[in-house]
Design an enzyme around this catalytic site. Structure first.
Site, PDB file in Angstrom:
ATOM      1  N   GLU A  40       0.846  -1.192   0.000  1.00 59.57           N
ATOM      2  CA  GLU A  40       0.000   0.000   0.000  1.00 59.57           C
ATOM      3  C   GLU A  40       0.884   1.246   0.000  1.00 59.57           C
ATOM      4  O   GLU A  40       1.936   1.289   0.620  1.00 59.57           O
ATOM      5  CB  GLU A  40      -0.897  -0.004   1.239  1.00 59.57           C
ATOM      6  CG  GLU A  40      -1.832   1.192   1.328  1.00 59.57           C
ATOM      7  CD  GLU A  40      -2.667   1.224   2.595  1.00 59.57           C
ATOM      8  OE1 GLU A  40      -3.756   1.818   2.559  1.00 59.57           O
ATOM      9  OE2 GLU A  40      -2.232   0.649   3.625  1.00 59.57           O
ATOM     10  N   LYS A 115      -9.749   1.498  -2.607  1.00 58.54           N
ATOM     11  CA  LYS A 115      -9.953   1.003  -1.240  1.00 58.54           C
ATOM     12  C   LYS A 115     -11.342   1.375  -0.729  1.00 58.54           C
ATOM     13  O   LYS A 115     -11.725   2.546  -0.708  1.00 58.54           O
ATOM     14  CB  LYS A 115      -8.873   1.592  -0.338  1.00 58.54           C
ATOM     15  CG  LYS A 115      -8.856   1.072   1.088  1.00 58.54           C
ATOM     16  CD  LYS A 115      -7.683   1.701   1.844  1.00 58.54           C
ATOM     17  CE  LYS A 115      -7.547   1.176   3.252  1.00 58.54           C
ATOM     18  NZ  LYS A 115      -6.395   1.811   3.955  1.00 58.54           N
ATOM     19  N   CYS A 156      -5.195  -3.210   2.749  1.00 64.75           N
ATOM     20  CA  CYS A 156      -4.932  -2.940   4.168  1.00 64.75           C
ATOM     21  C   CYS A 156      -6.164  -3.109   5.061  1.00 64.75           C
ATOM     22  O   CYS A 156      -6.553  -4.223   5.378  1.00 64.75           O
ATOM     23  CB  CYS A 156      -4.310  -1.553   4.312  1.00 64.75           C
ATOM     24  SG  CYS A 156      -3.426  -1.310   5.889  1.00 64.75           S
TER      25      CYS A 156
END
Length: 277
Positions: A40, A115, A156
């Site tokens: 990330e 995300k 994440c």
């Protein structure tokens, strides 16, 4: 399928990080990997939002993305670019996106994932993080085709939301990518157990390239880039070392794990009483 994981300690200058990524992709290809995964925020990790705003670009102008594409083509390797901070437009007031990319050996972008779950947490009385103050969350789950597998993309904090991975595996994913920049406290407490849980419940490989170490902006990240097989066994743990490592994925392990414990096939839809909804 031989893959490489790039564990990085990205700084605040995308040009410097692009140079590092270029070397890592070349080394992955030299080691006969067919695919390399980066963490990330490969291109820039900076909690100073005003300073970060000066270097965040739209896709067409992003130096790290262009480097990844050119190096993928040069090395004839797949690149899963963990994520970049990207502007959707030139409007300064518009929020950025935290976007992951899949790039094929021709240097073409074959998939993008924004995300979905943004890191809005209260880690301690002195540490509150609000990713949503600068970033807009994505809306779509993404599964992308590889030559011999299907890649479910995530980033994440997504790892804490198993419903996303149920959707990805229901759509055919058998490798799950979870690039990350985990904090040290949450990494120590939750990183390994979450990755293993996602692999076990999905009967899928989990590939998690991570940021590691003390960063230029003052933060620290946990590291421990991992590969977990569909039975929950850890095939690779890079510790806190910055650099590149390799892992062989035996894709027959997917069908083996899913036949031994067919949790994916046994998933059921069910009604929730109004009192519990």
């Amino acid at each position: 399928m031989k893959i490489a994981l790039a564990q990085m300690c990205s700084g605040i200058d995308p040009t410097v990080n692009a140079e590092q990524l270029s070397w890592l992709i070349a080394e992955a290809a030299a080691g006969d990997a067919t695919m390399v995964f980066s963490p990330e925020m490969t291109g820039m990790l900076d909690r100073n939002r005003s300073r970060a705003a000066q270097v965040i670009r739209v896709e067409a102008d992003d130096v790290v993305l262009s480097t990844a594409r050119s190096e993928a083509k040069k090395a004839r390797i797949w690149v899963q670019l963990g994520s970049l901070a990207i502007r959707n437009s030139s409007e300064p007031e518009e929020k950025w996106v935290n976007r992951s990319y899949l790039i094929n050996p021709d240097g073409e972008i074959t998939a993008r994932y924004d995300k979905i779950h943004l890191f809005d947490v209260n880690l301690s009385p002195d540490e509150t993080l609000r990713e949503s103050s600068a970033y807009a969350g994505g809306r779509d789950a993404v599964v992308a085709a590889l030559p011999d597998a299907m890649l479910g993309m995530s980033i994440c904090y997504d790892v804490r939301f198993p419903g996303l991975y149920e959707s990805l595996t229901n759509a055919g994913a058998n490798i799950l990518s979870i690039p990350a920049a985990f904090t040290v406290p949450t990494g120590k407490a939750h990183w390994e157990i979450l990755l293993r849980a996602r692999a076990i419940e999905a009967g899928a490989f989990v590939v998690a390239a991570a940021q590691s170490g003390d960063h230029e902006d003052g933060r620290s990240t946990f590291g421990h880039s991992m590969v977990v097989d569909p039975w929950g066994e850890i095939l690779l743990d890079m510790g806190q070392r910055v650099g590149l490592d390799f892992c062989d994925l035996d894709l027959t392990r997917i069908a083996e794990a899913r036949s031994r414990v067919p949790a994916v096939a046994n998933r059921k839809k069910f009604n929730v009483p109004a009192s519990l909804a």
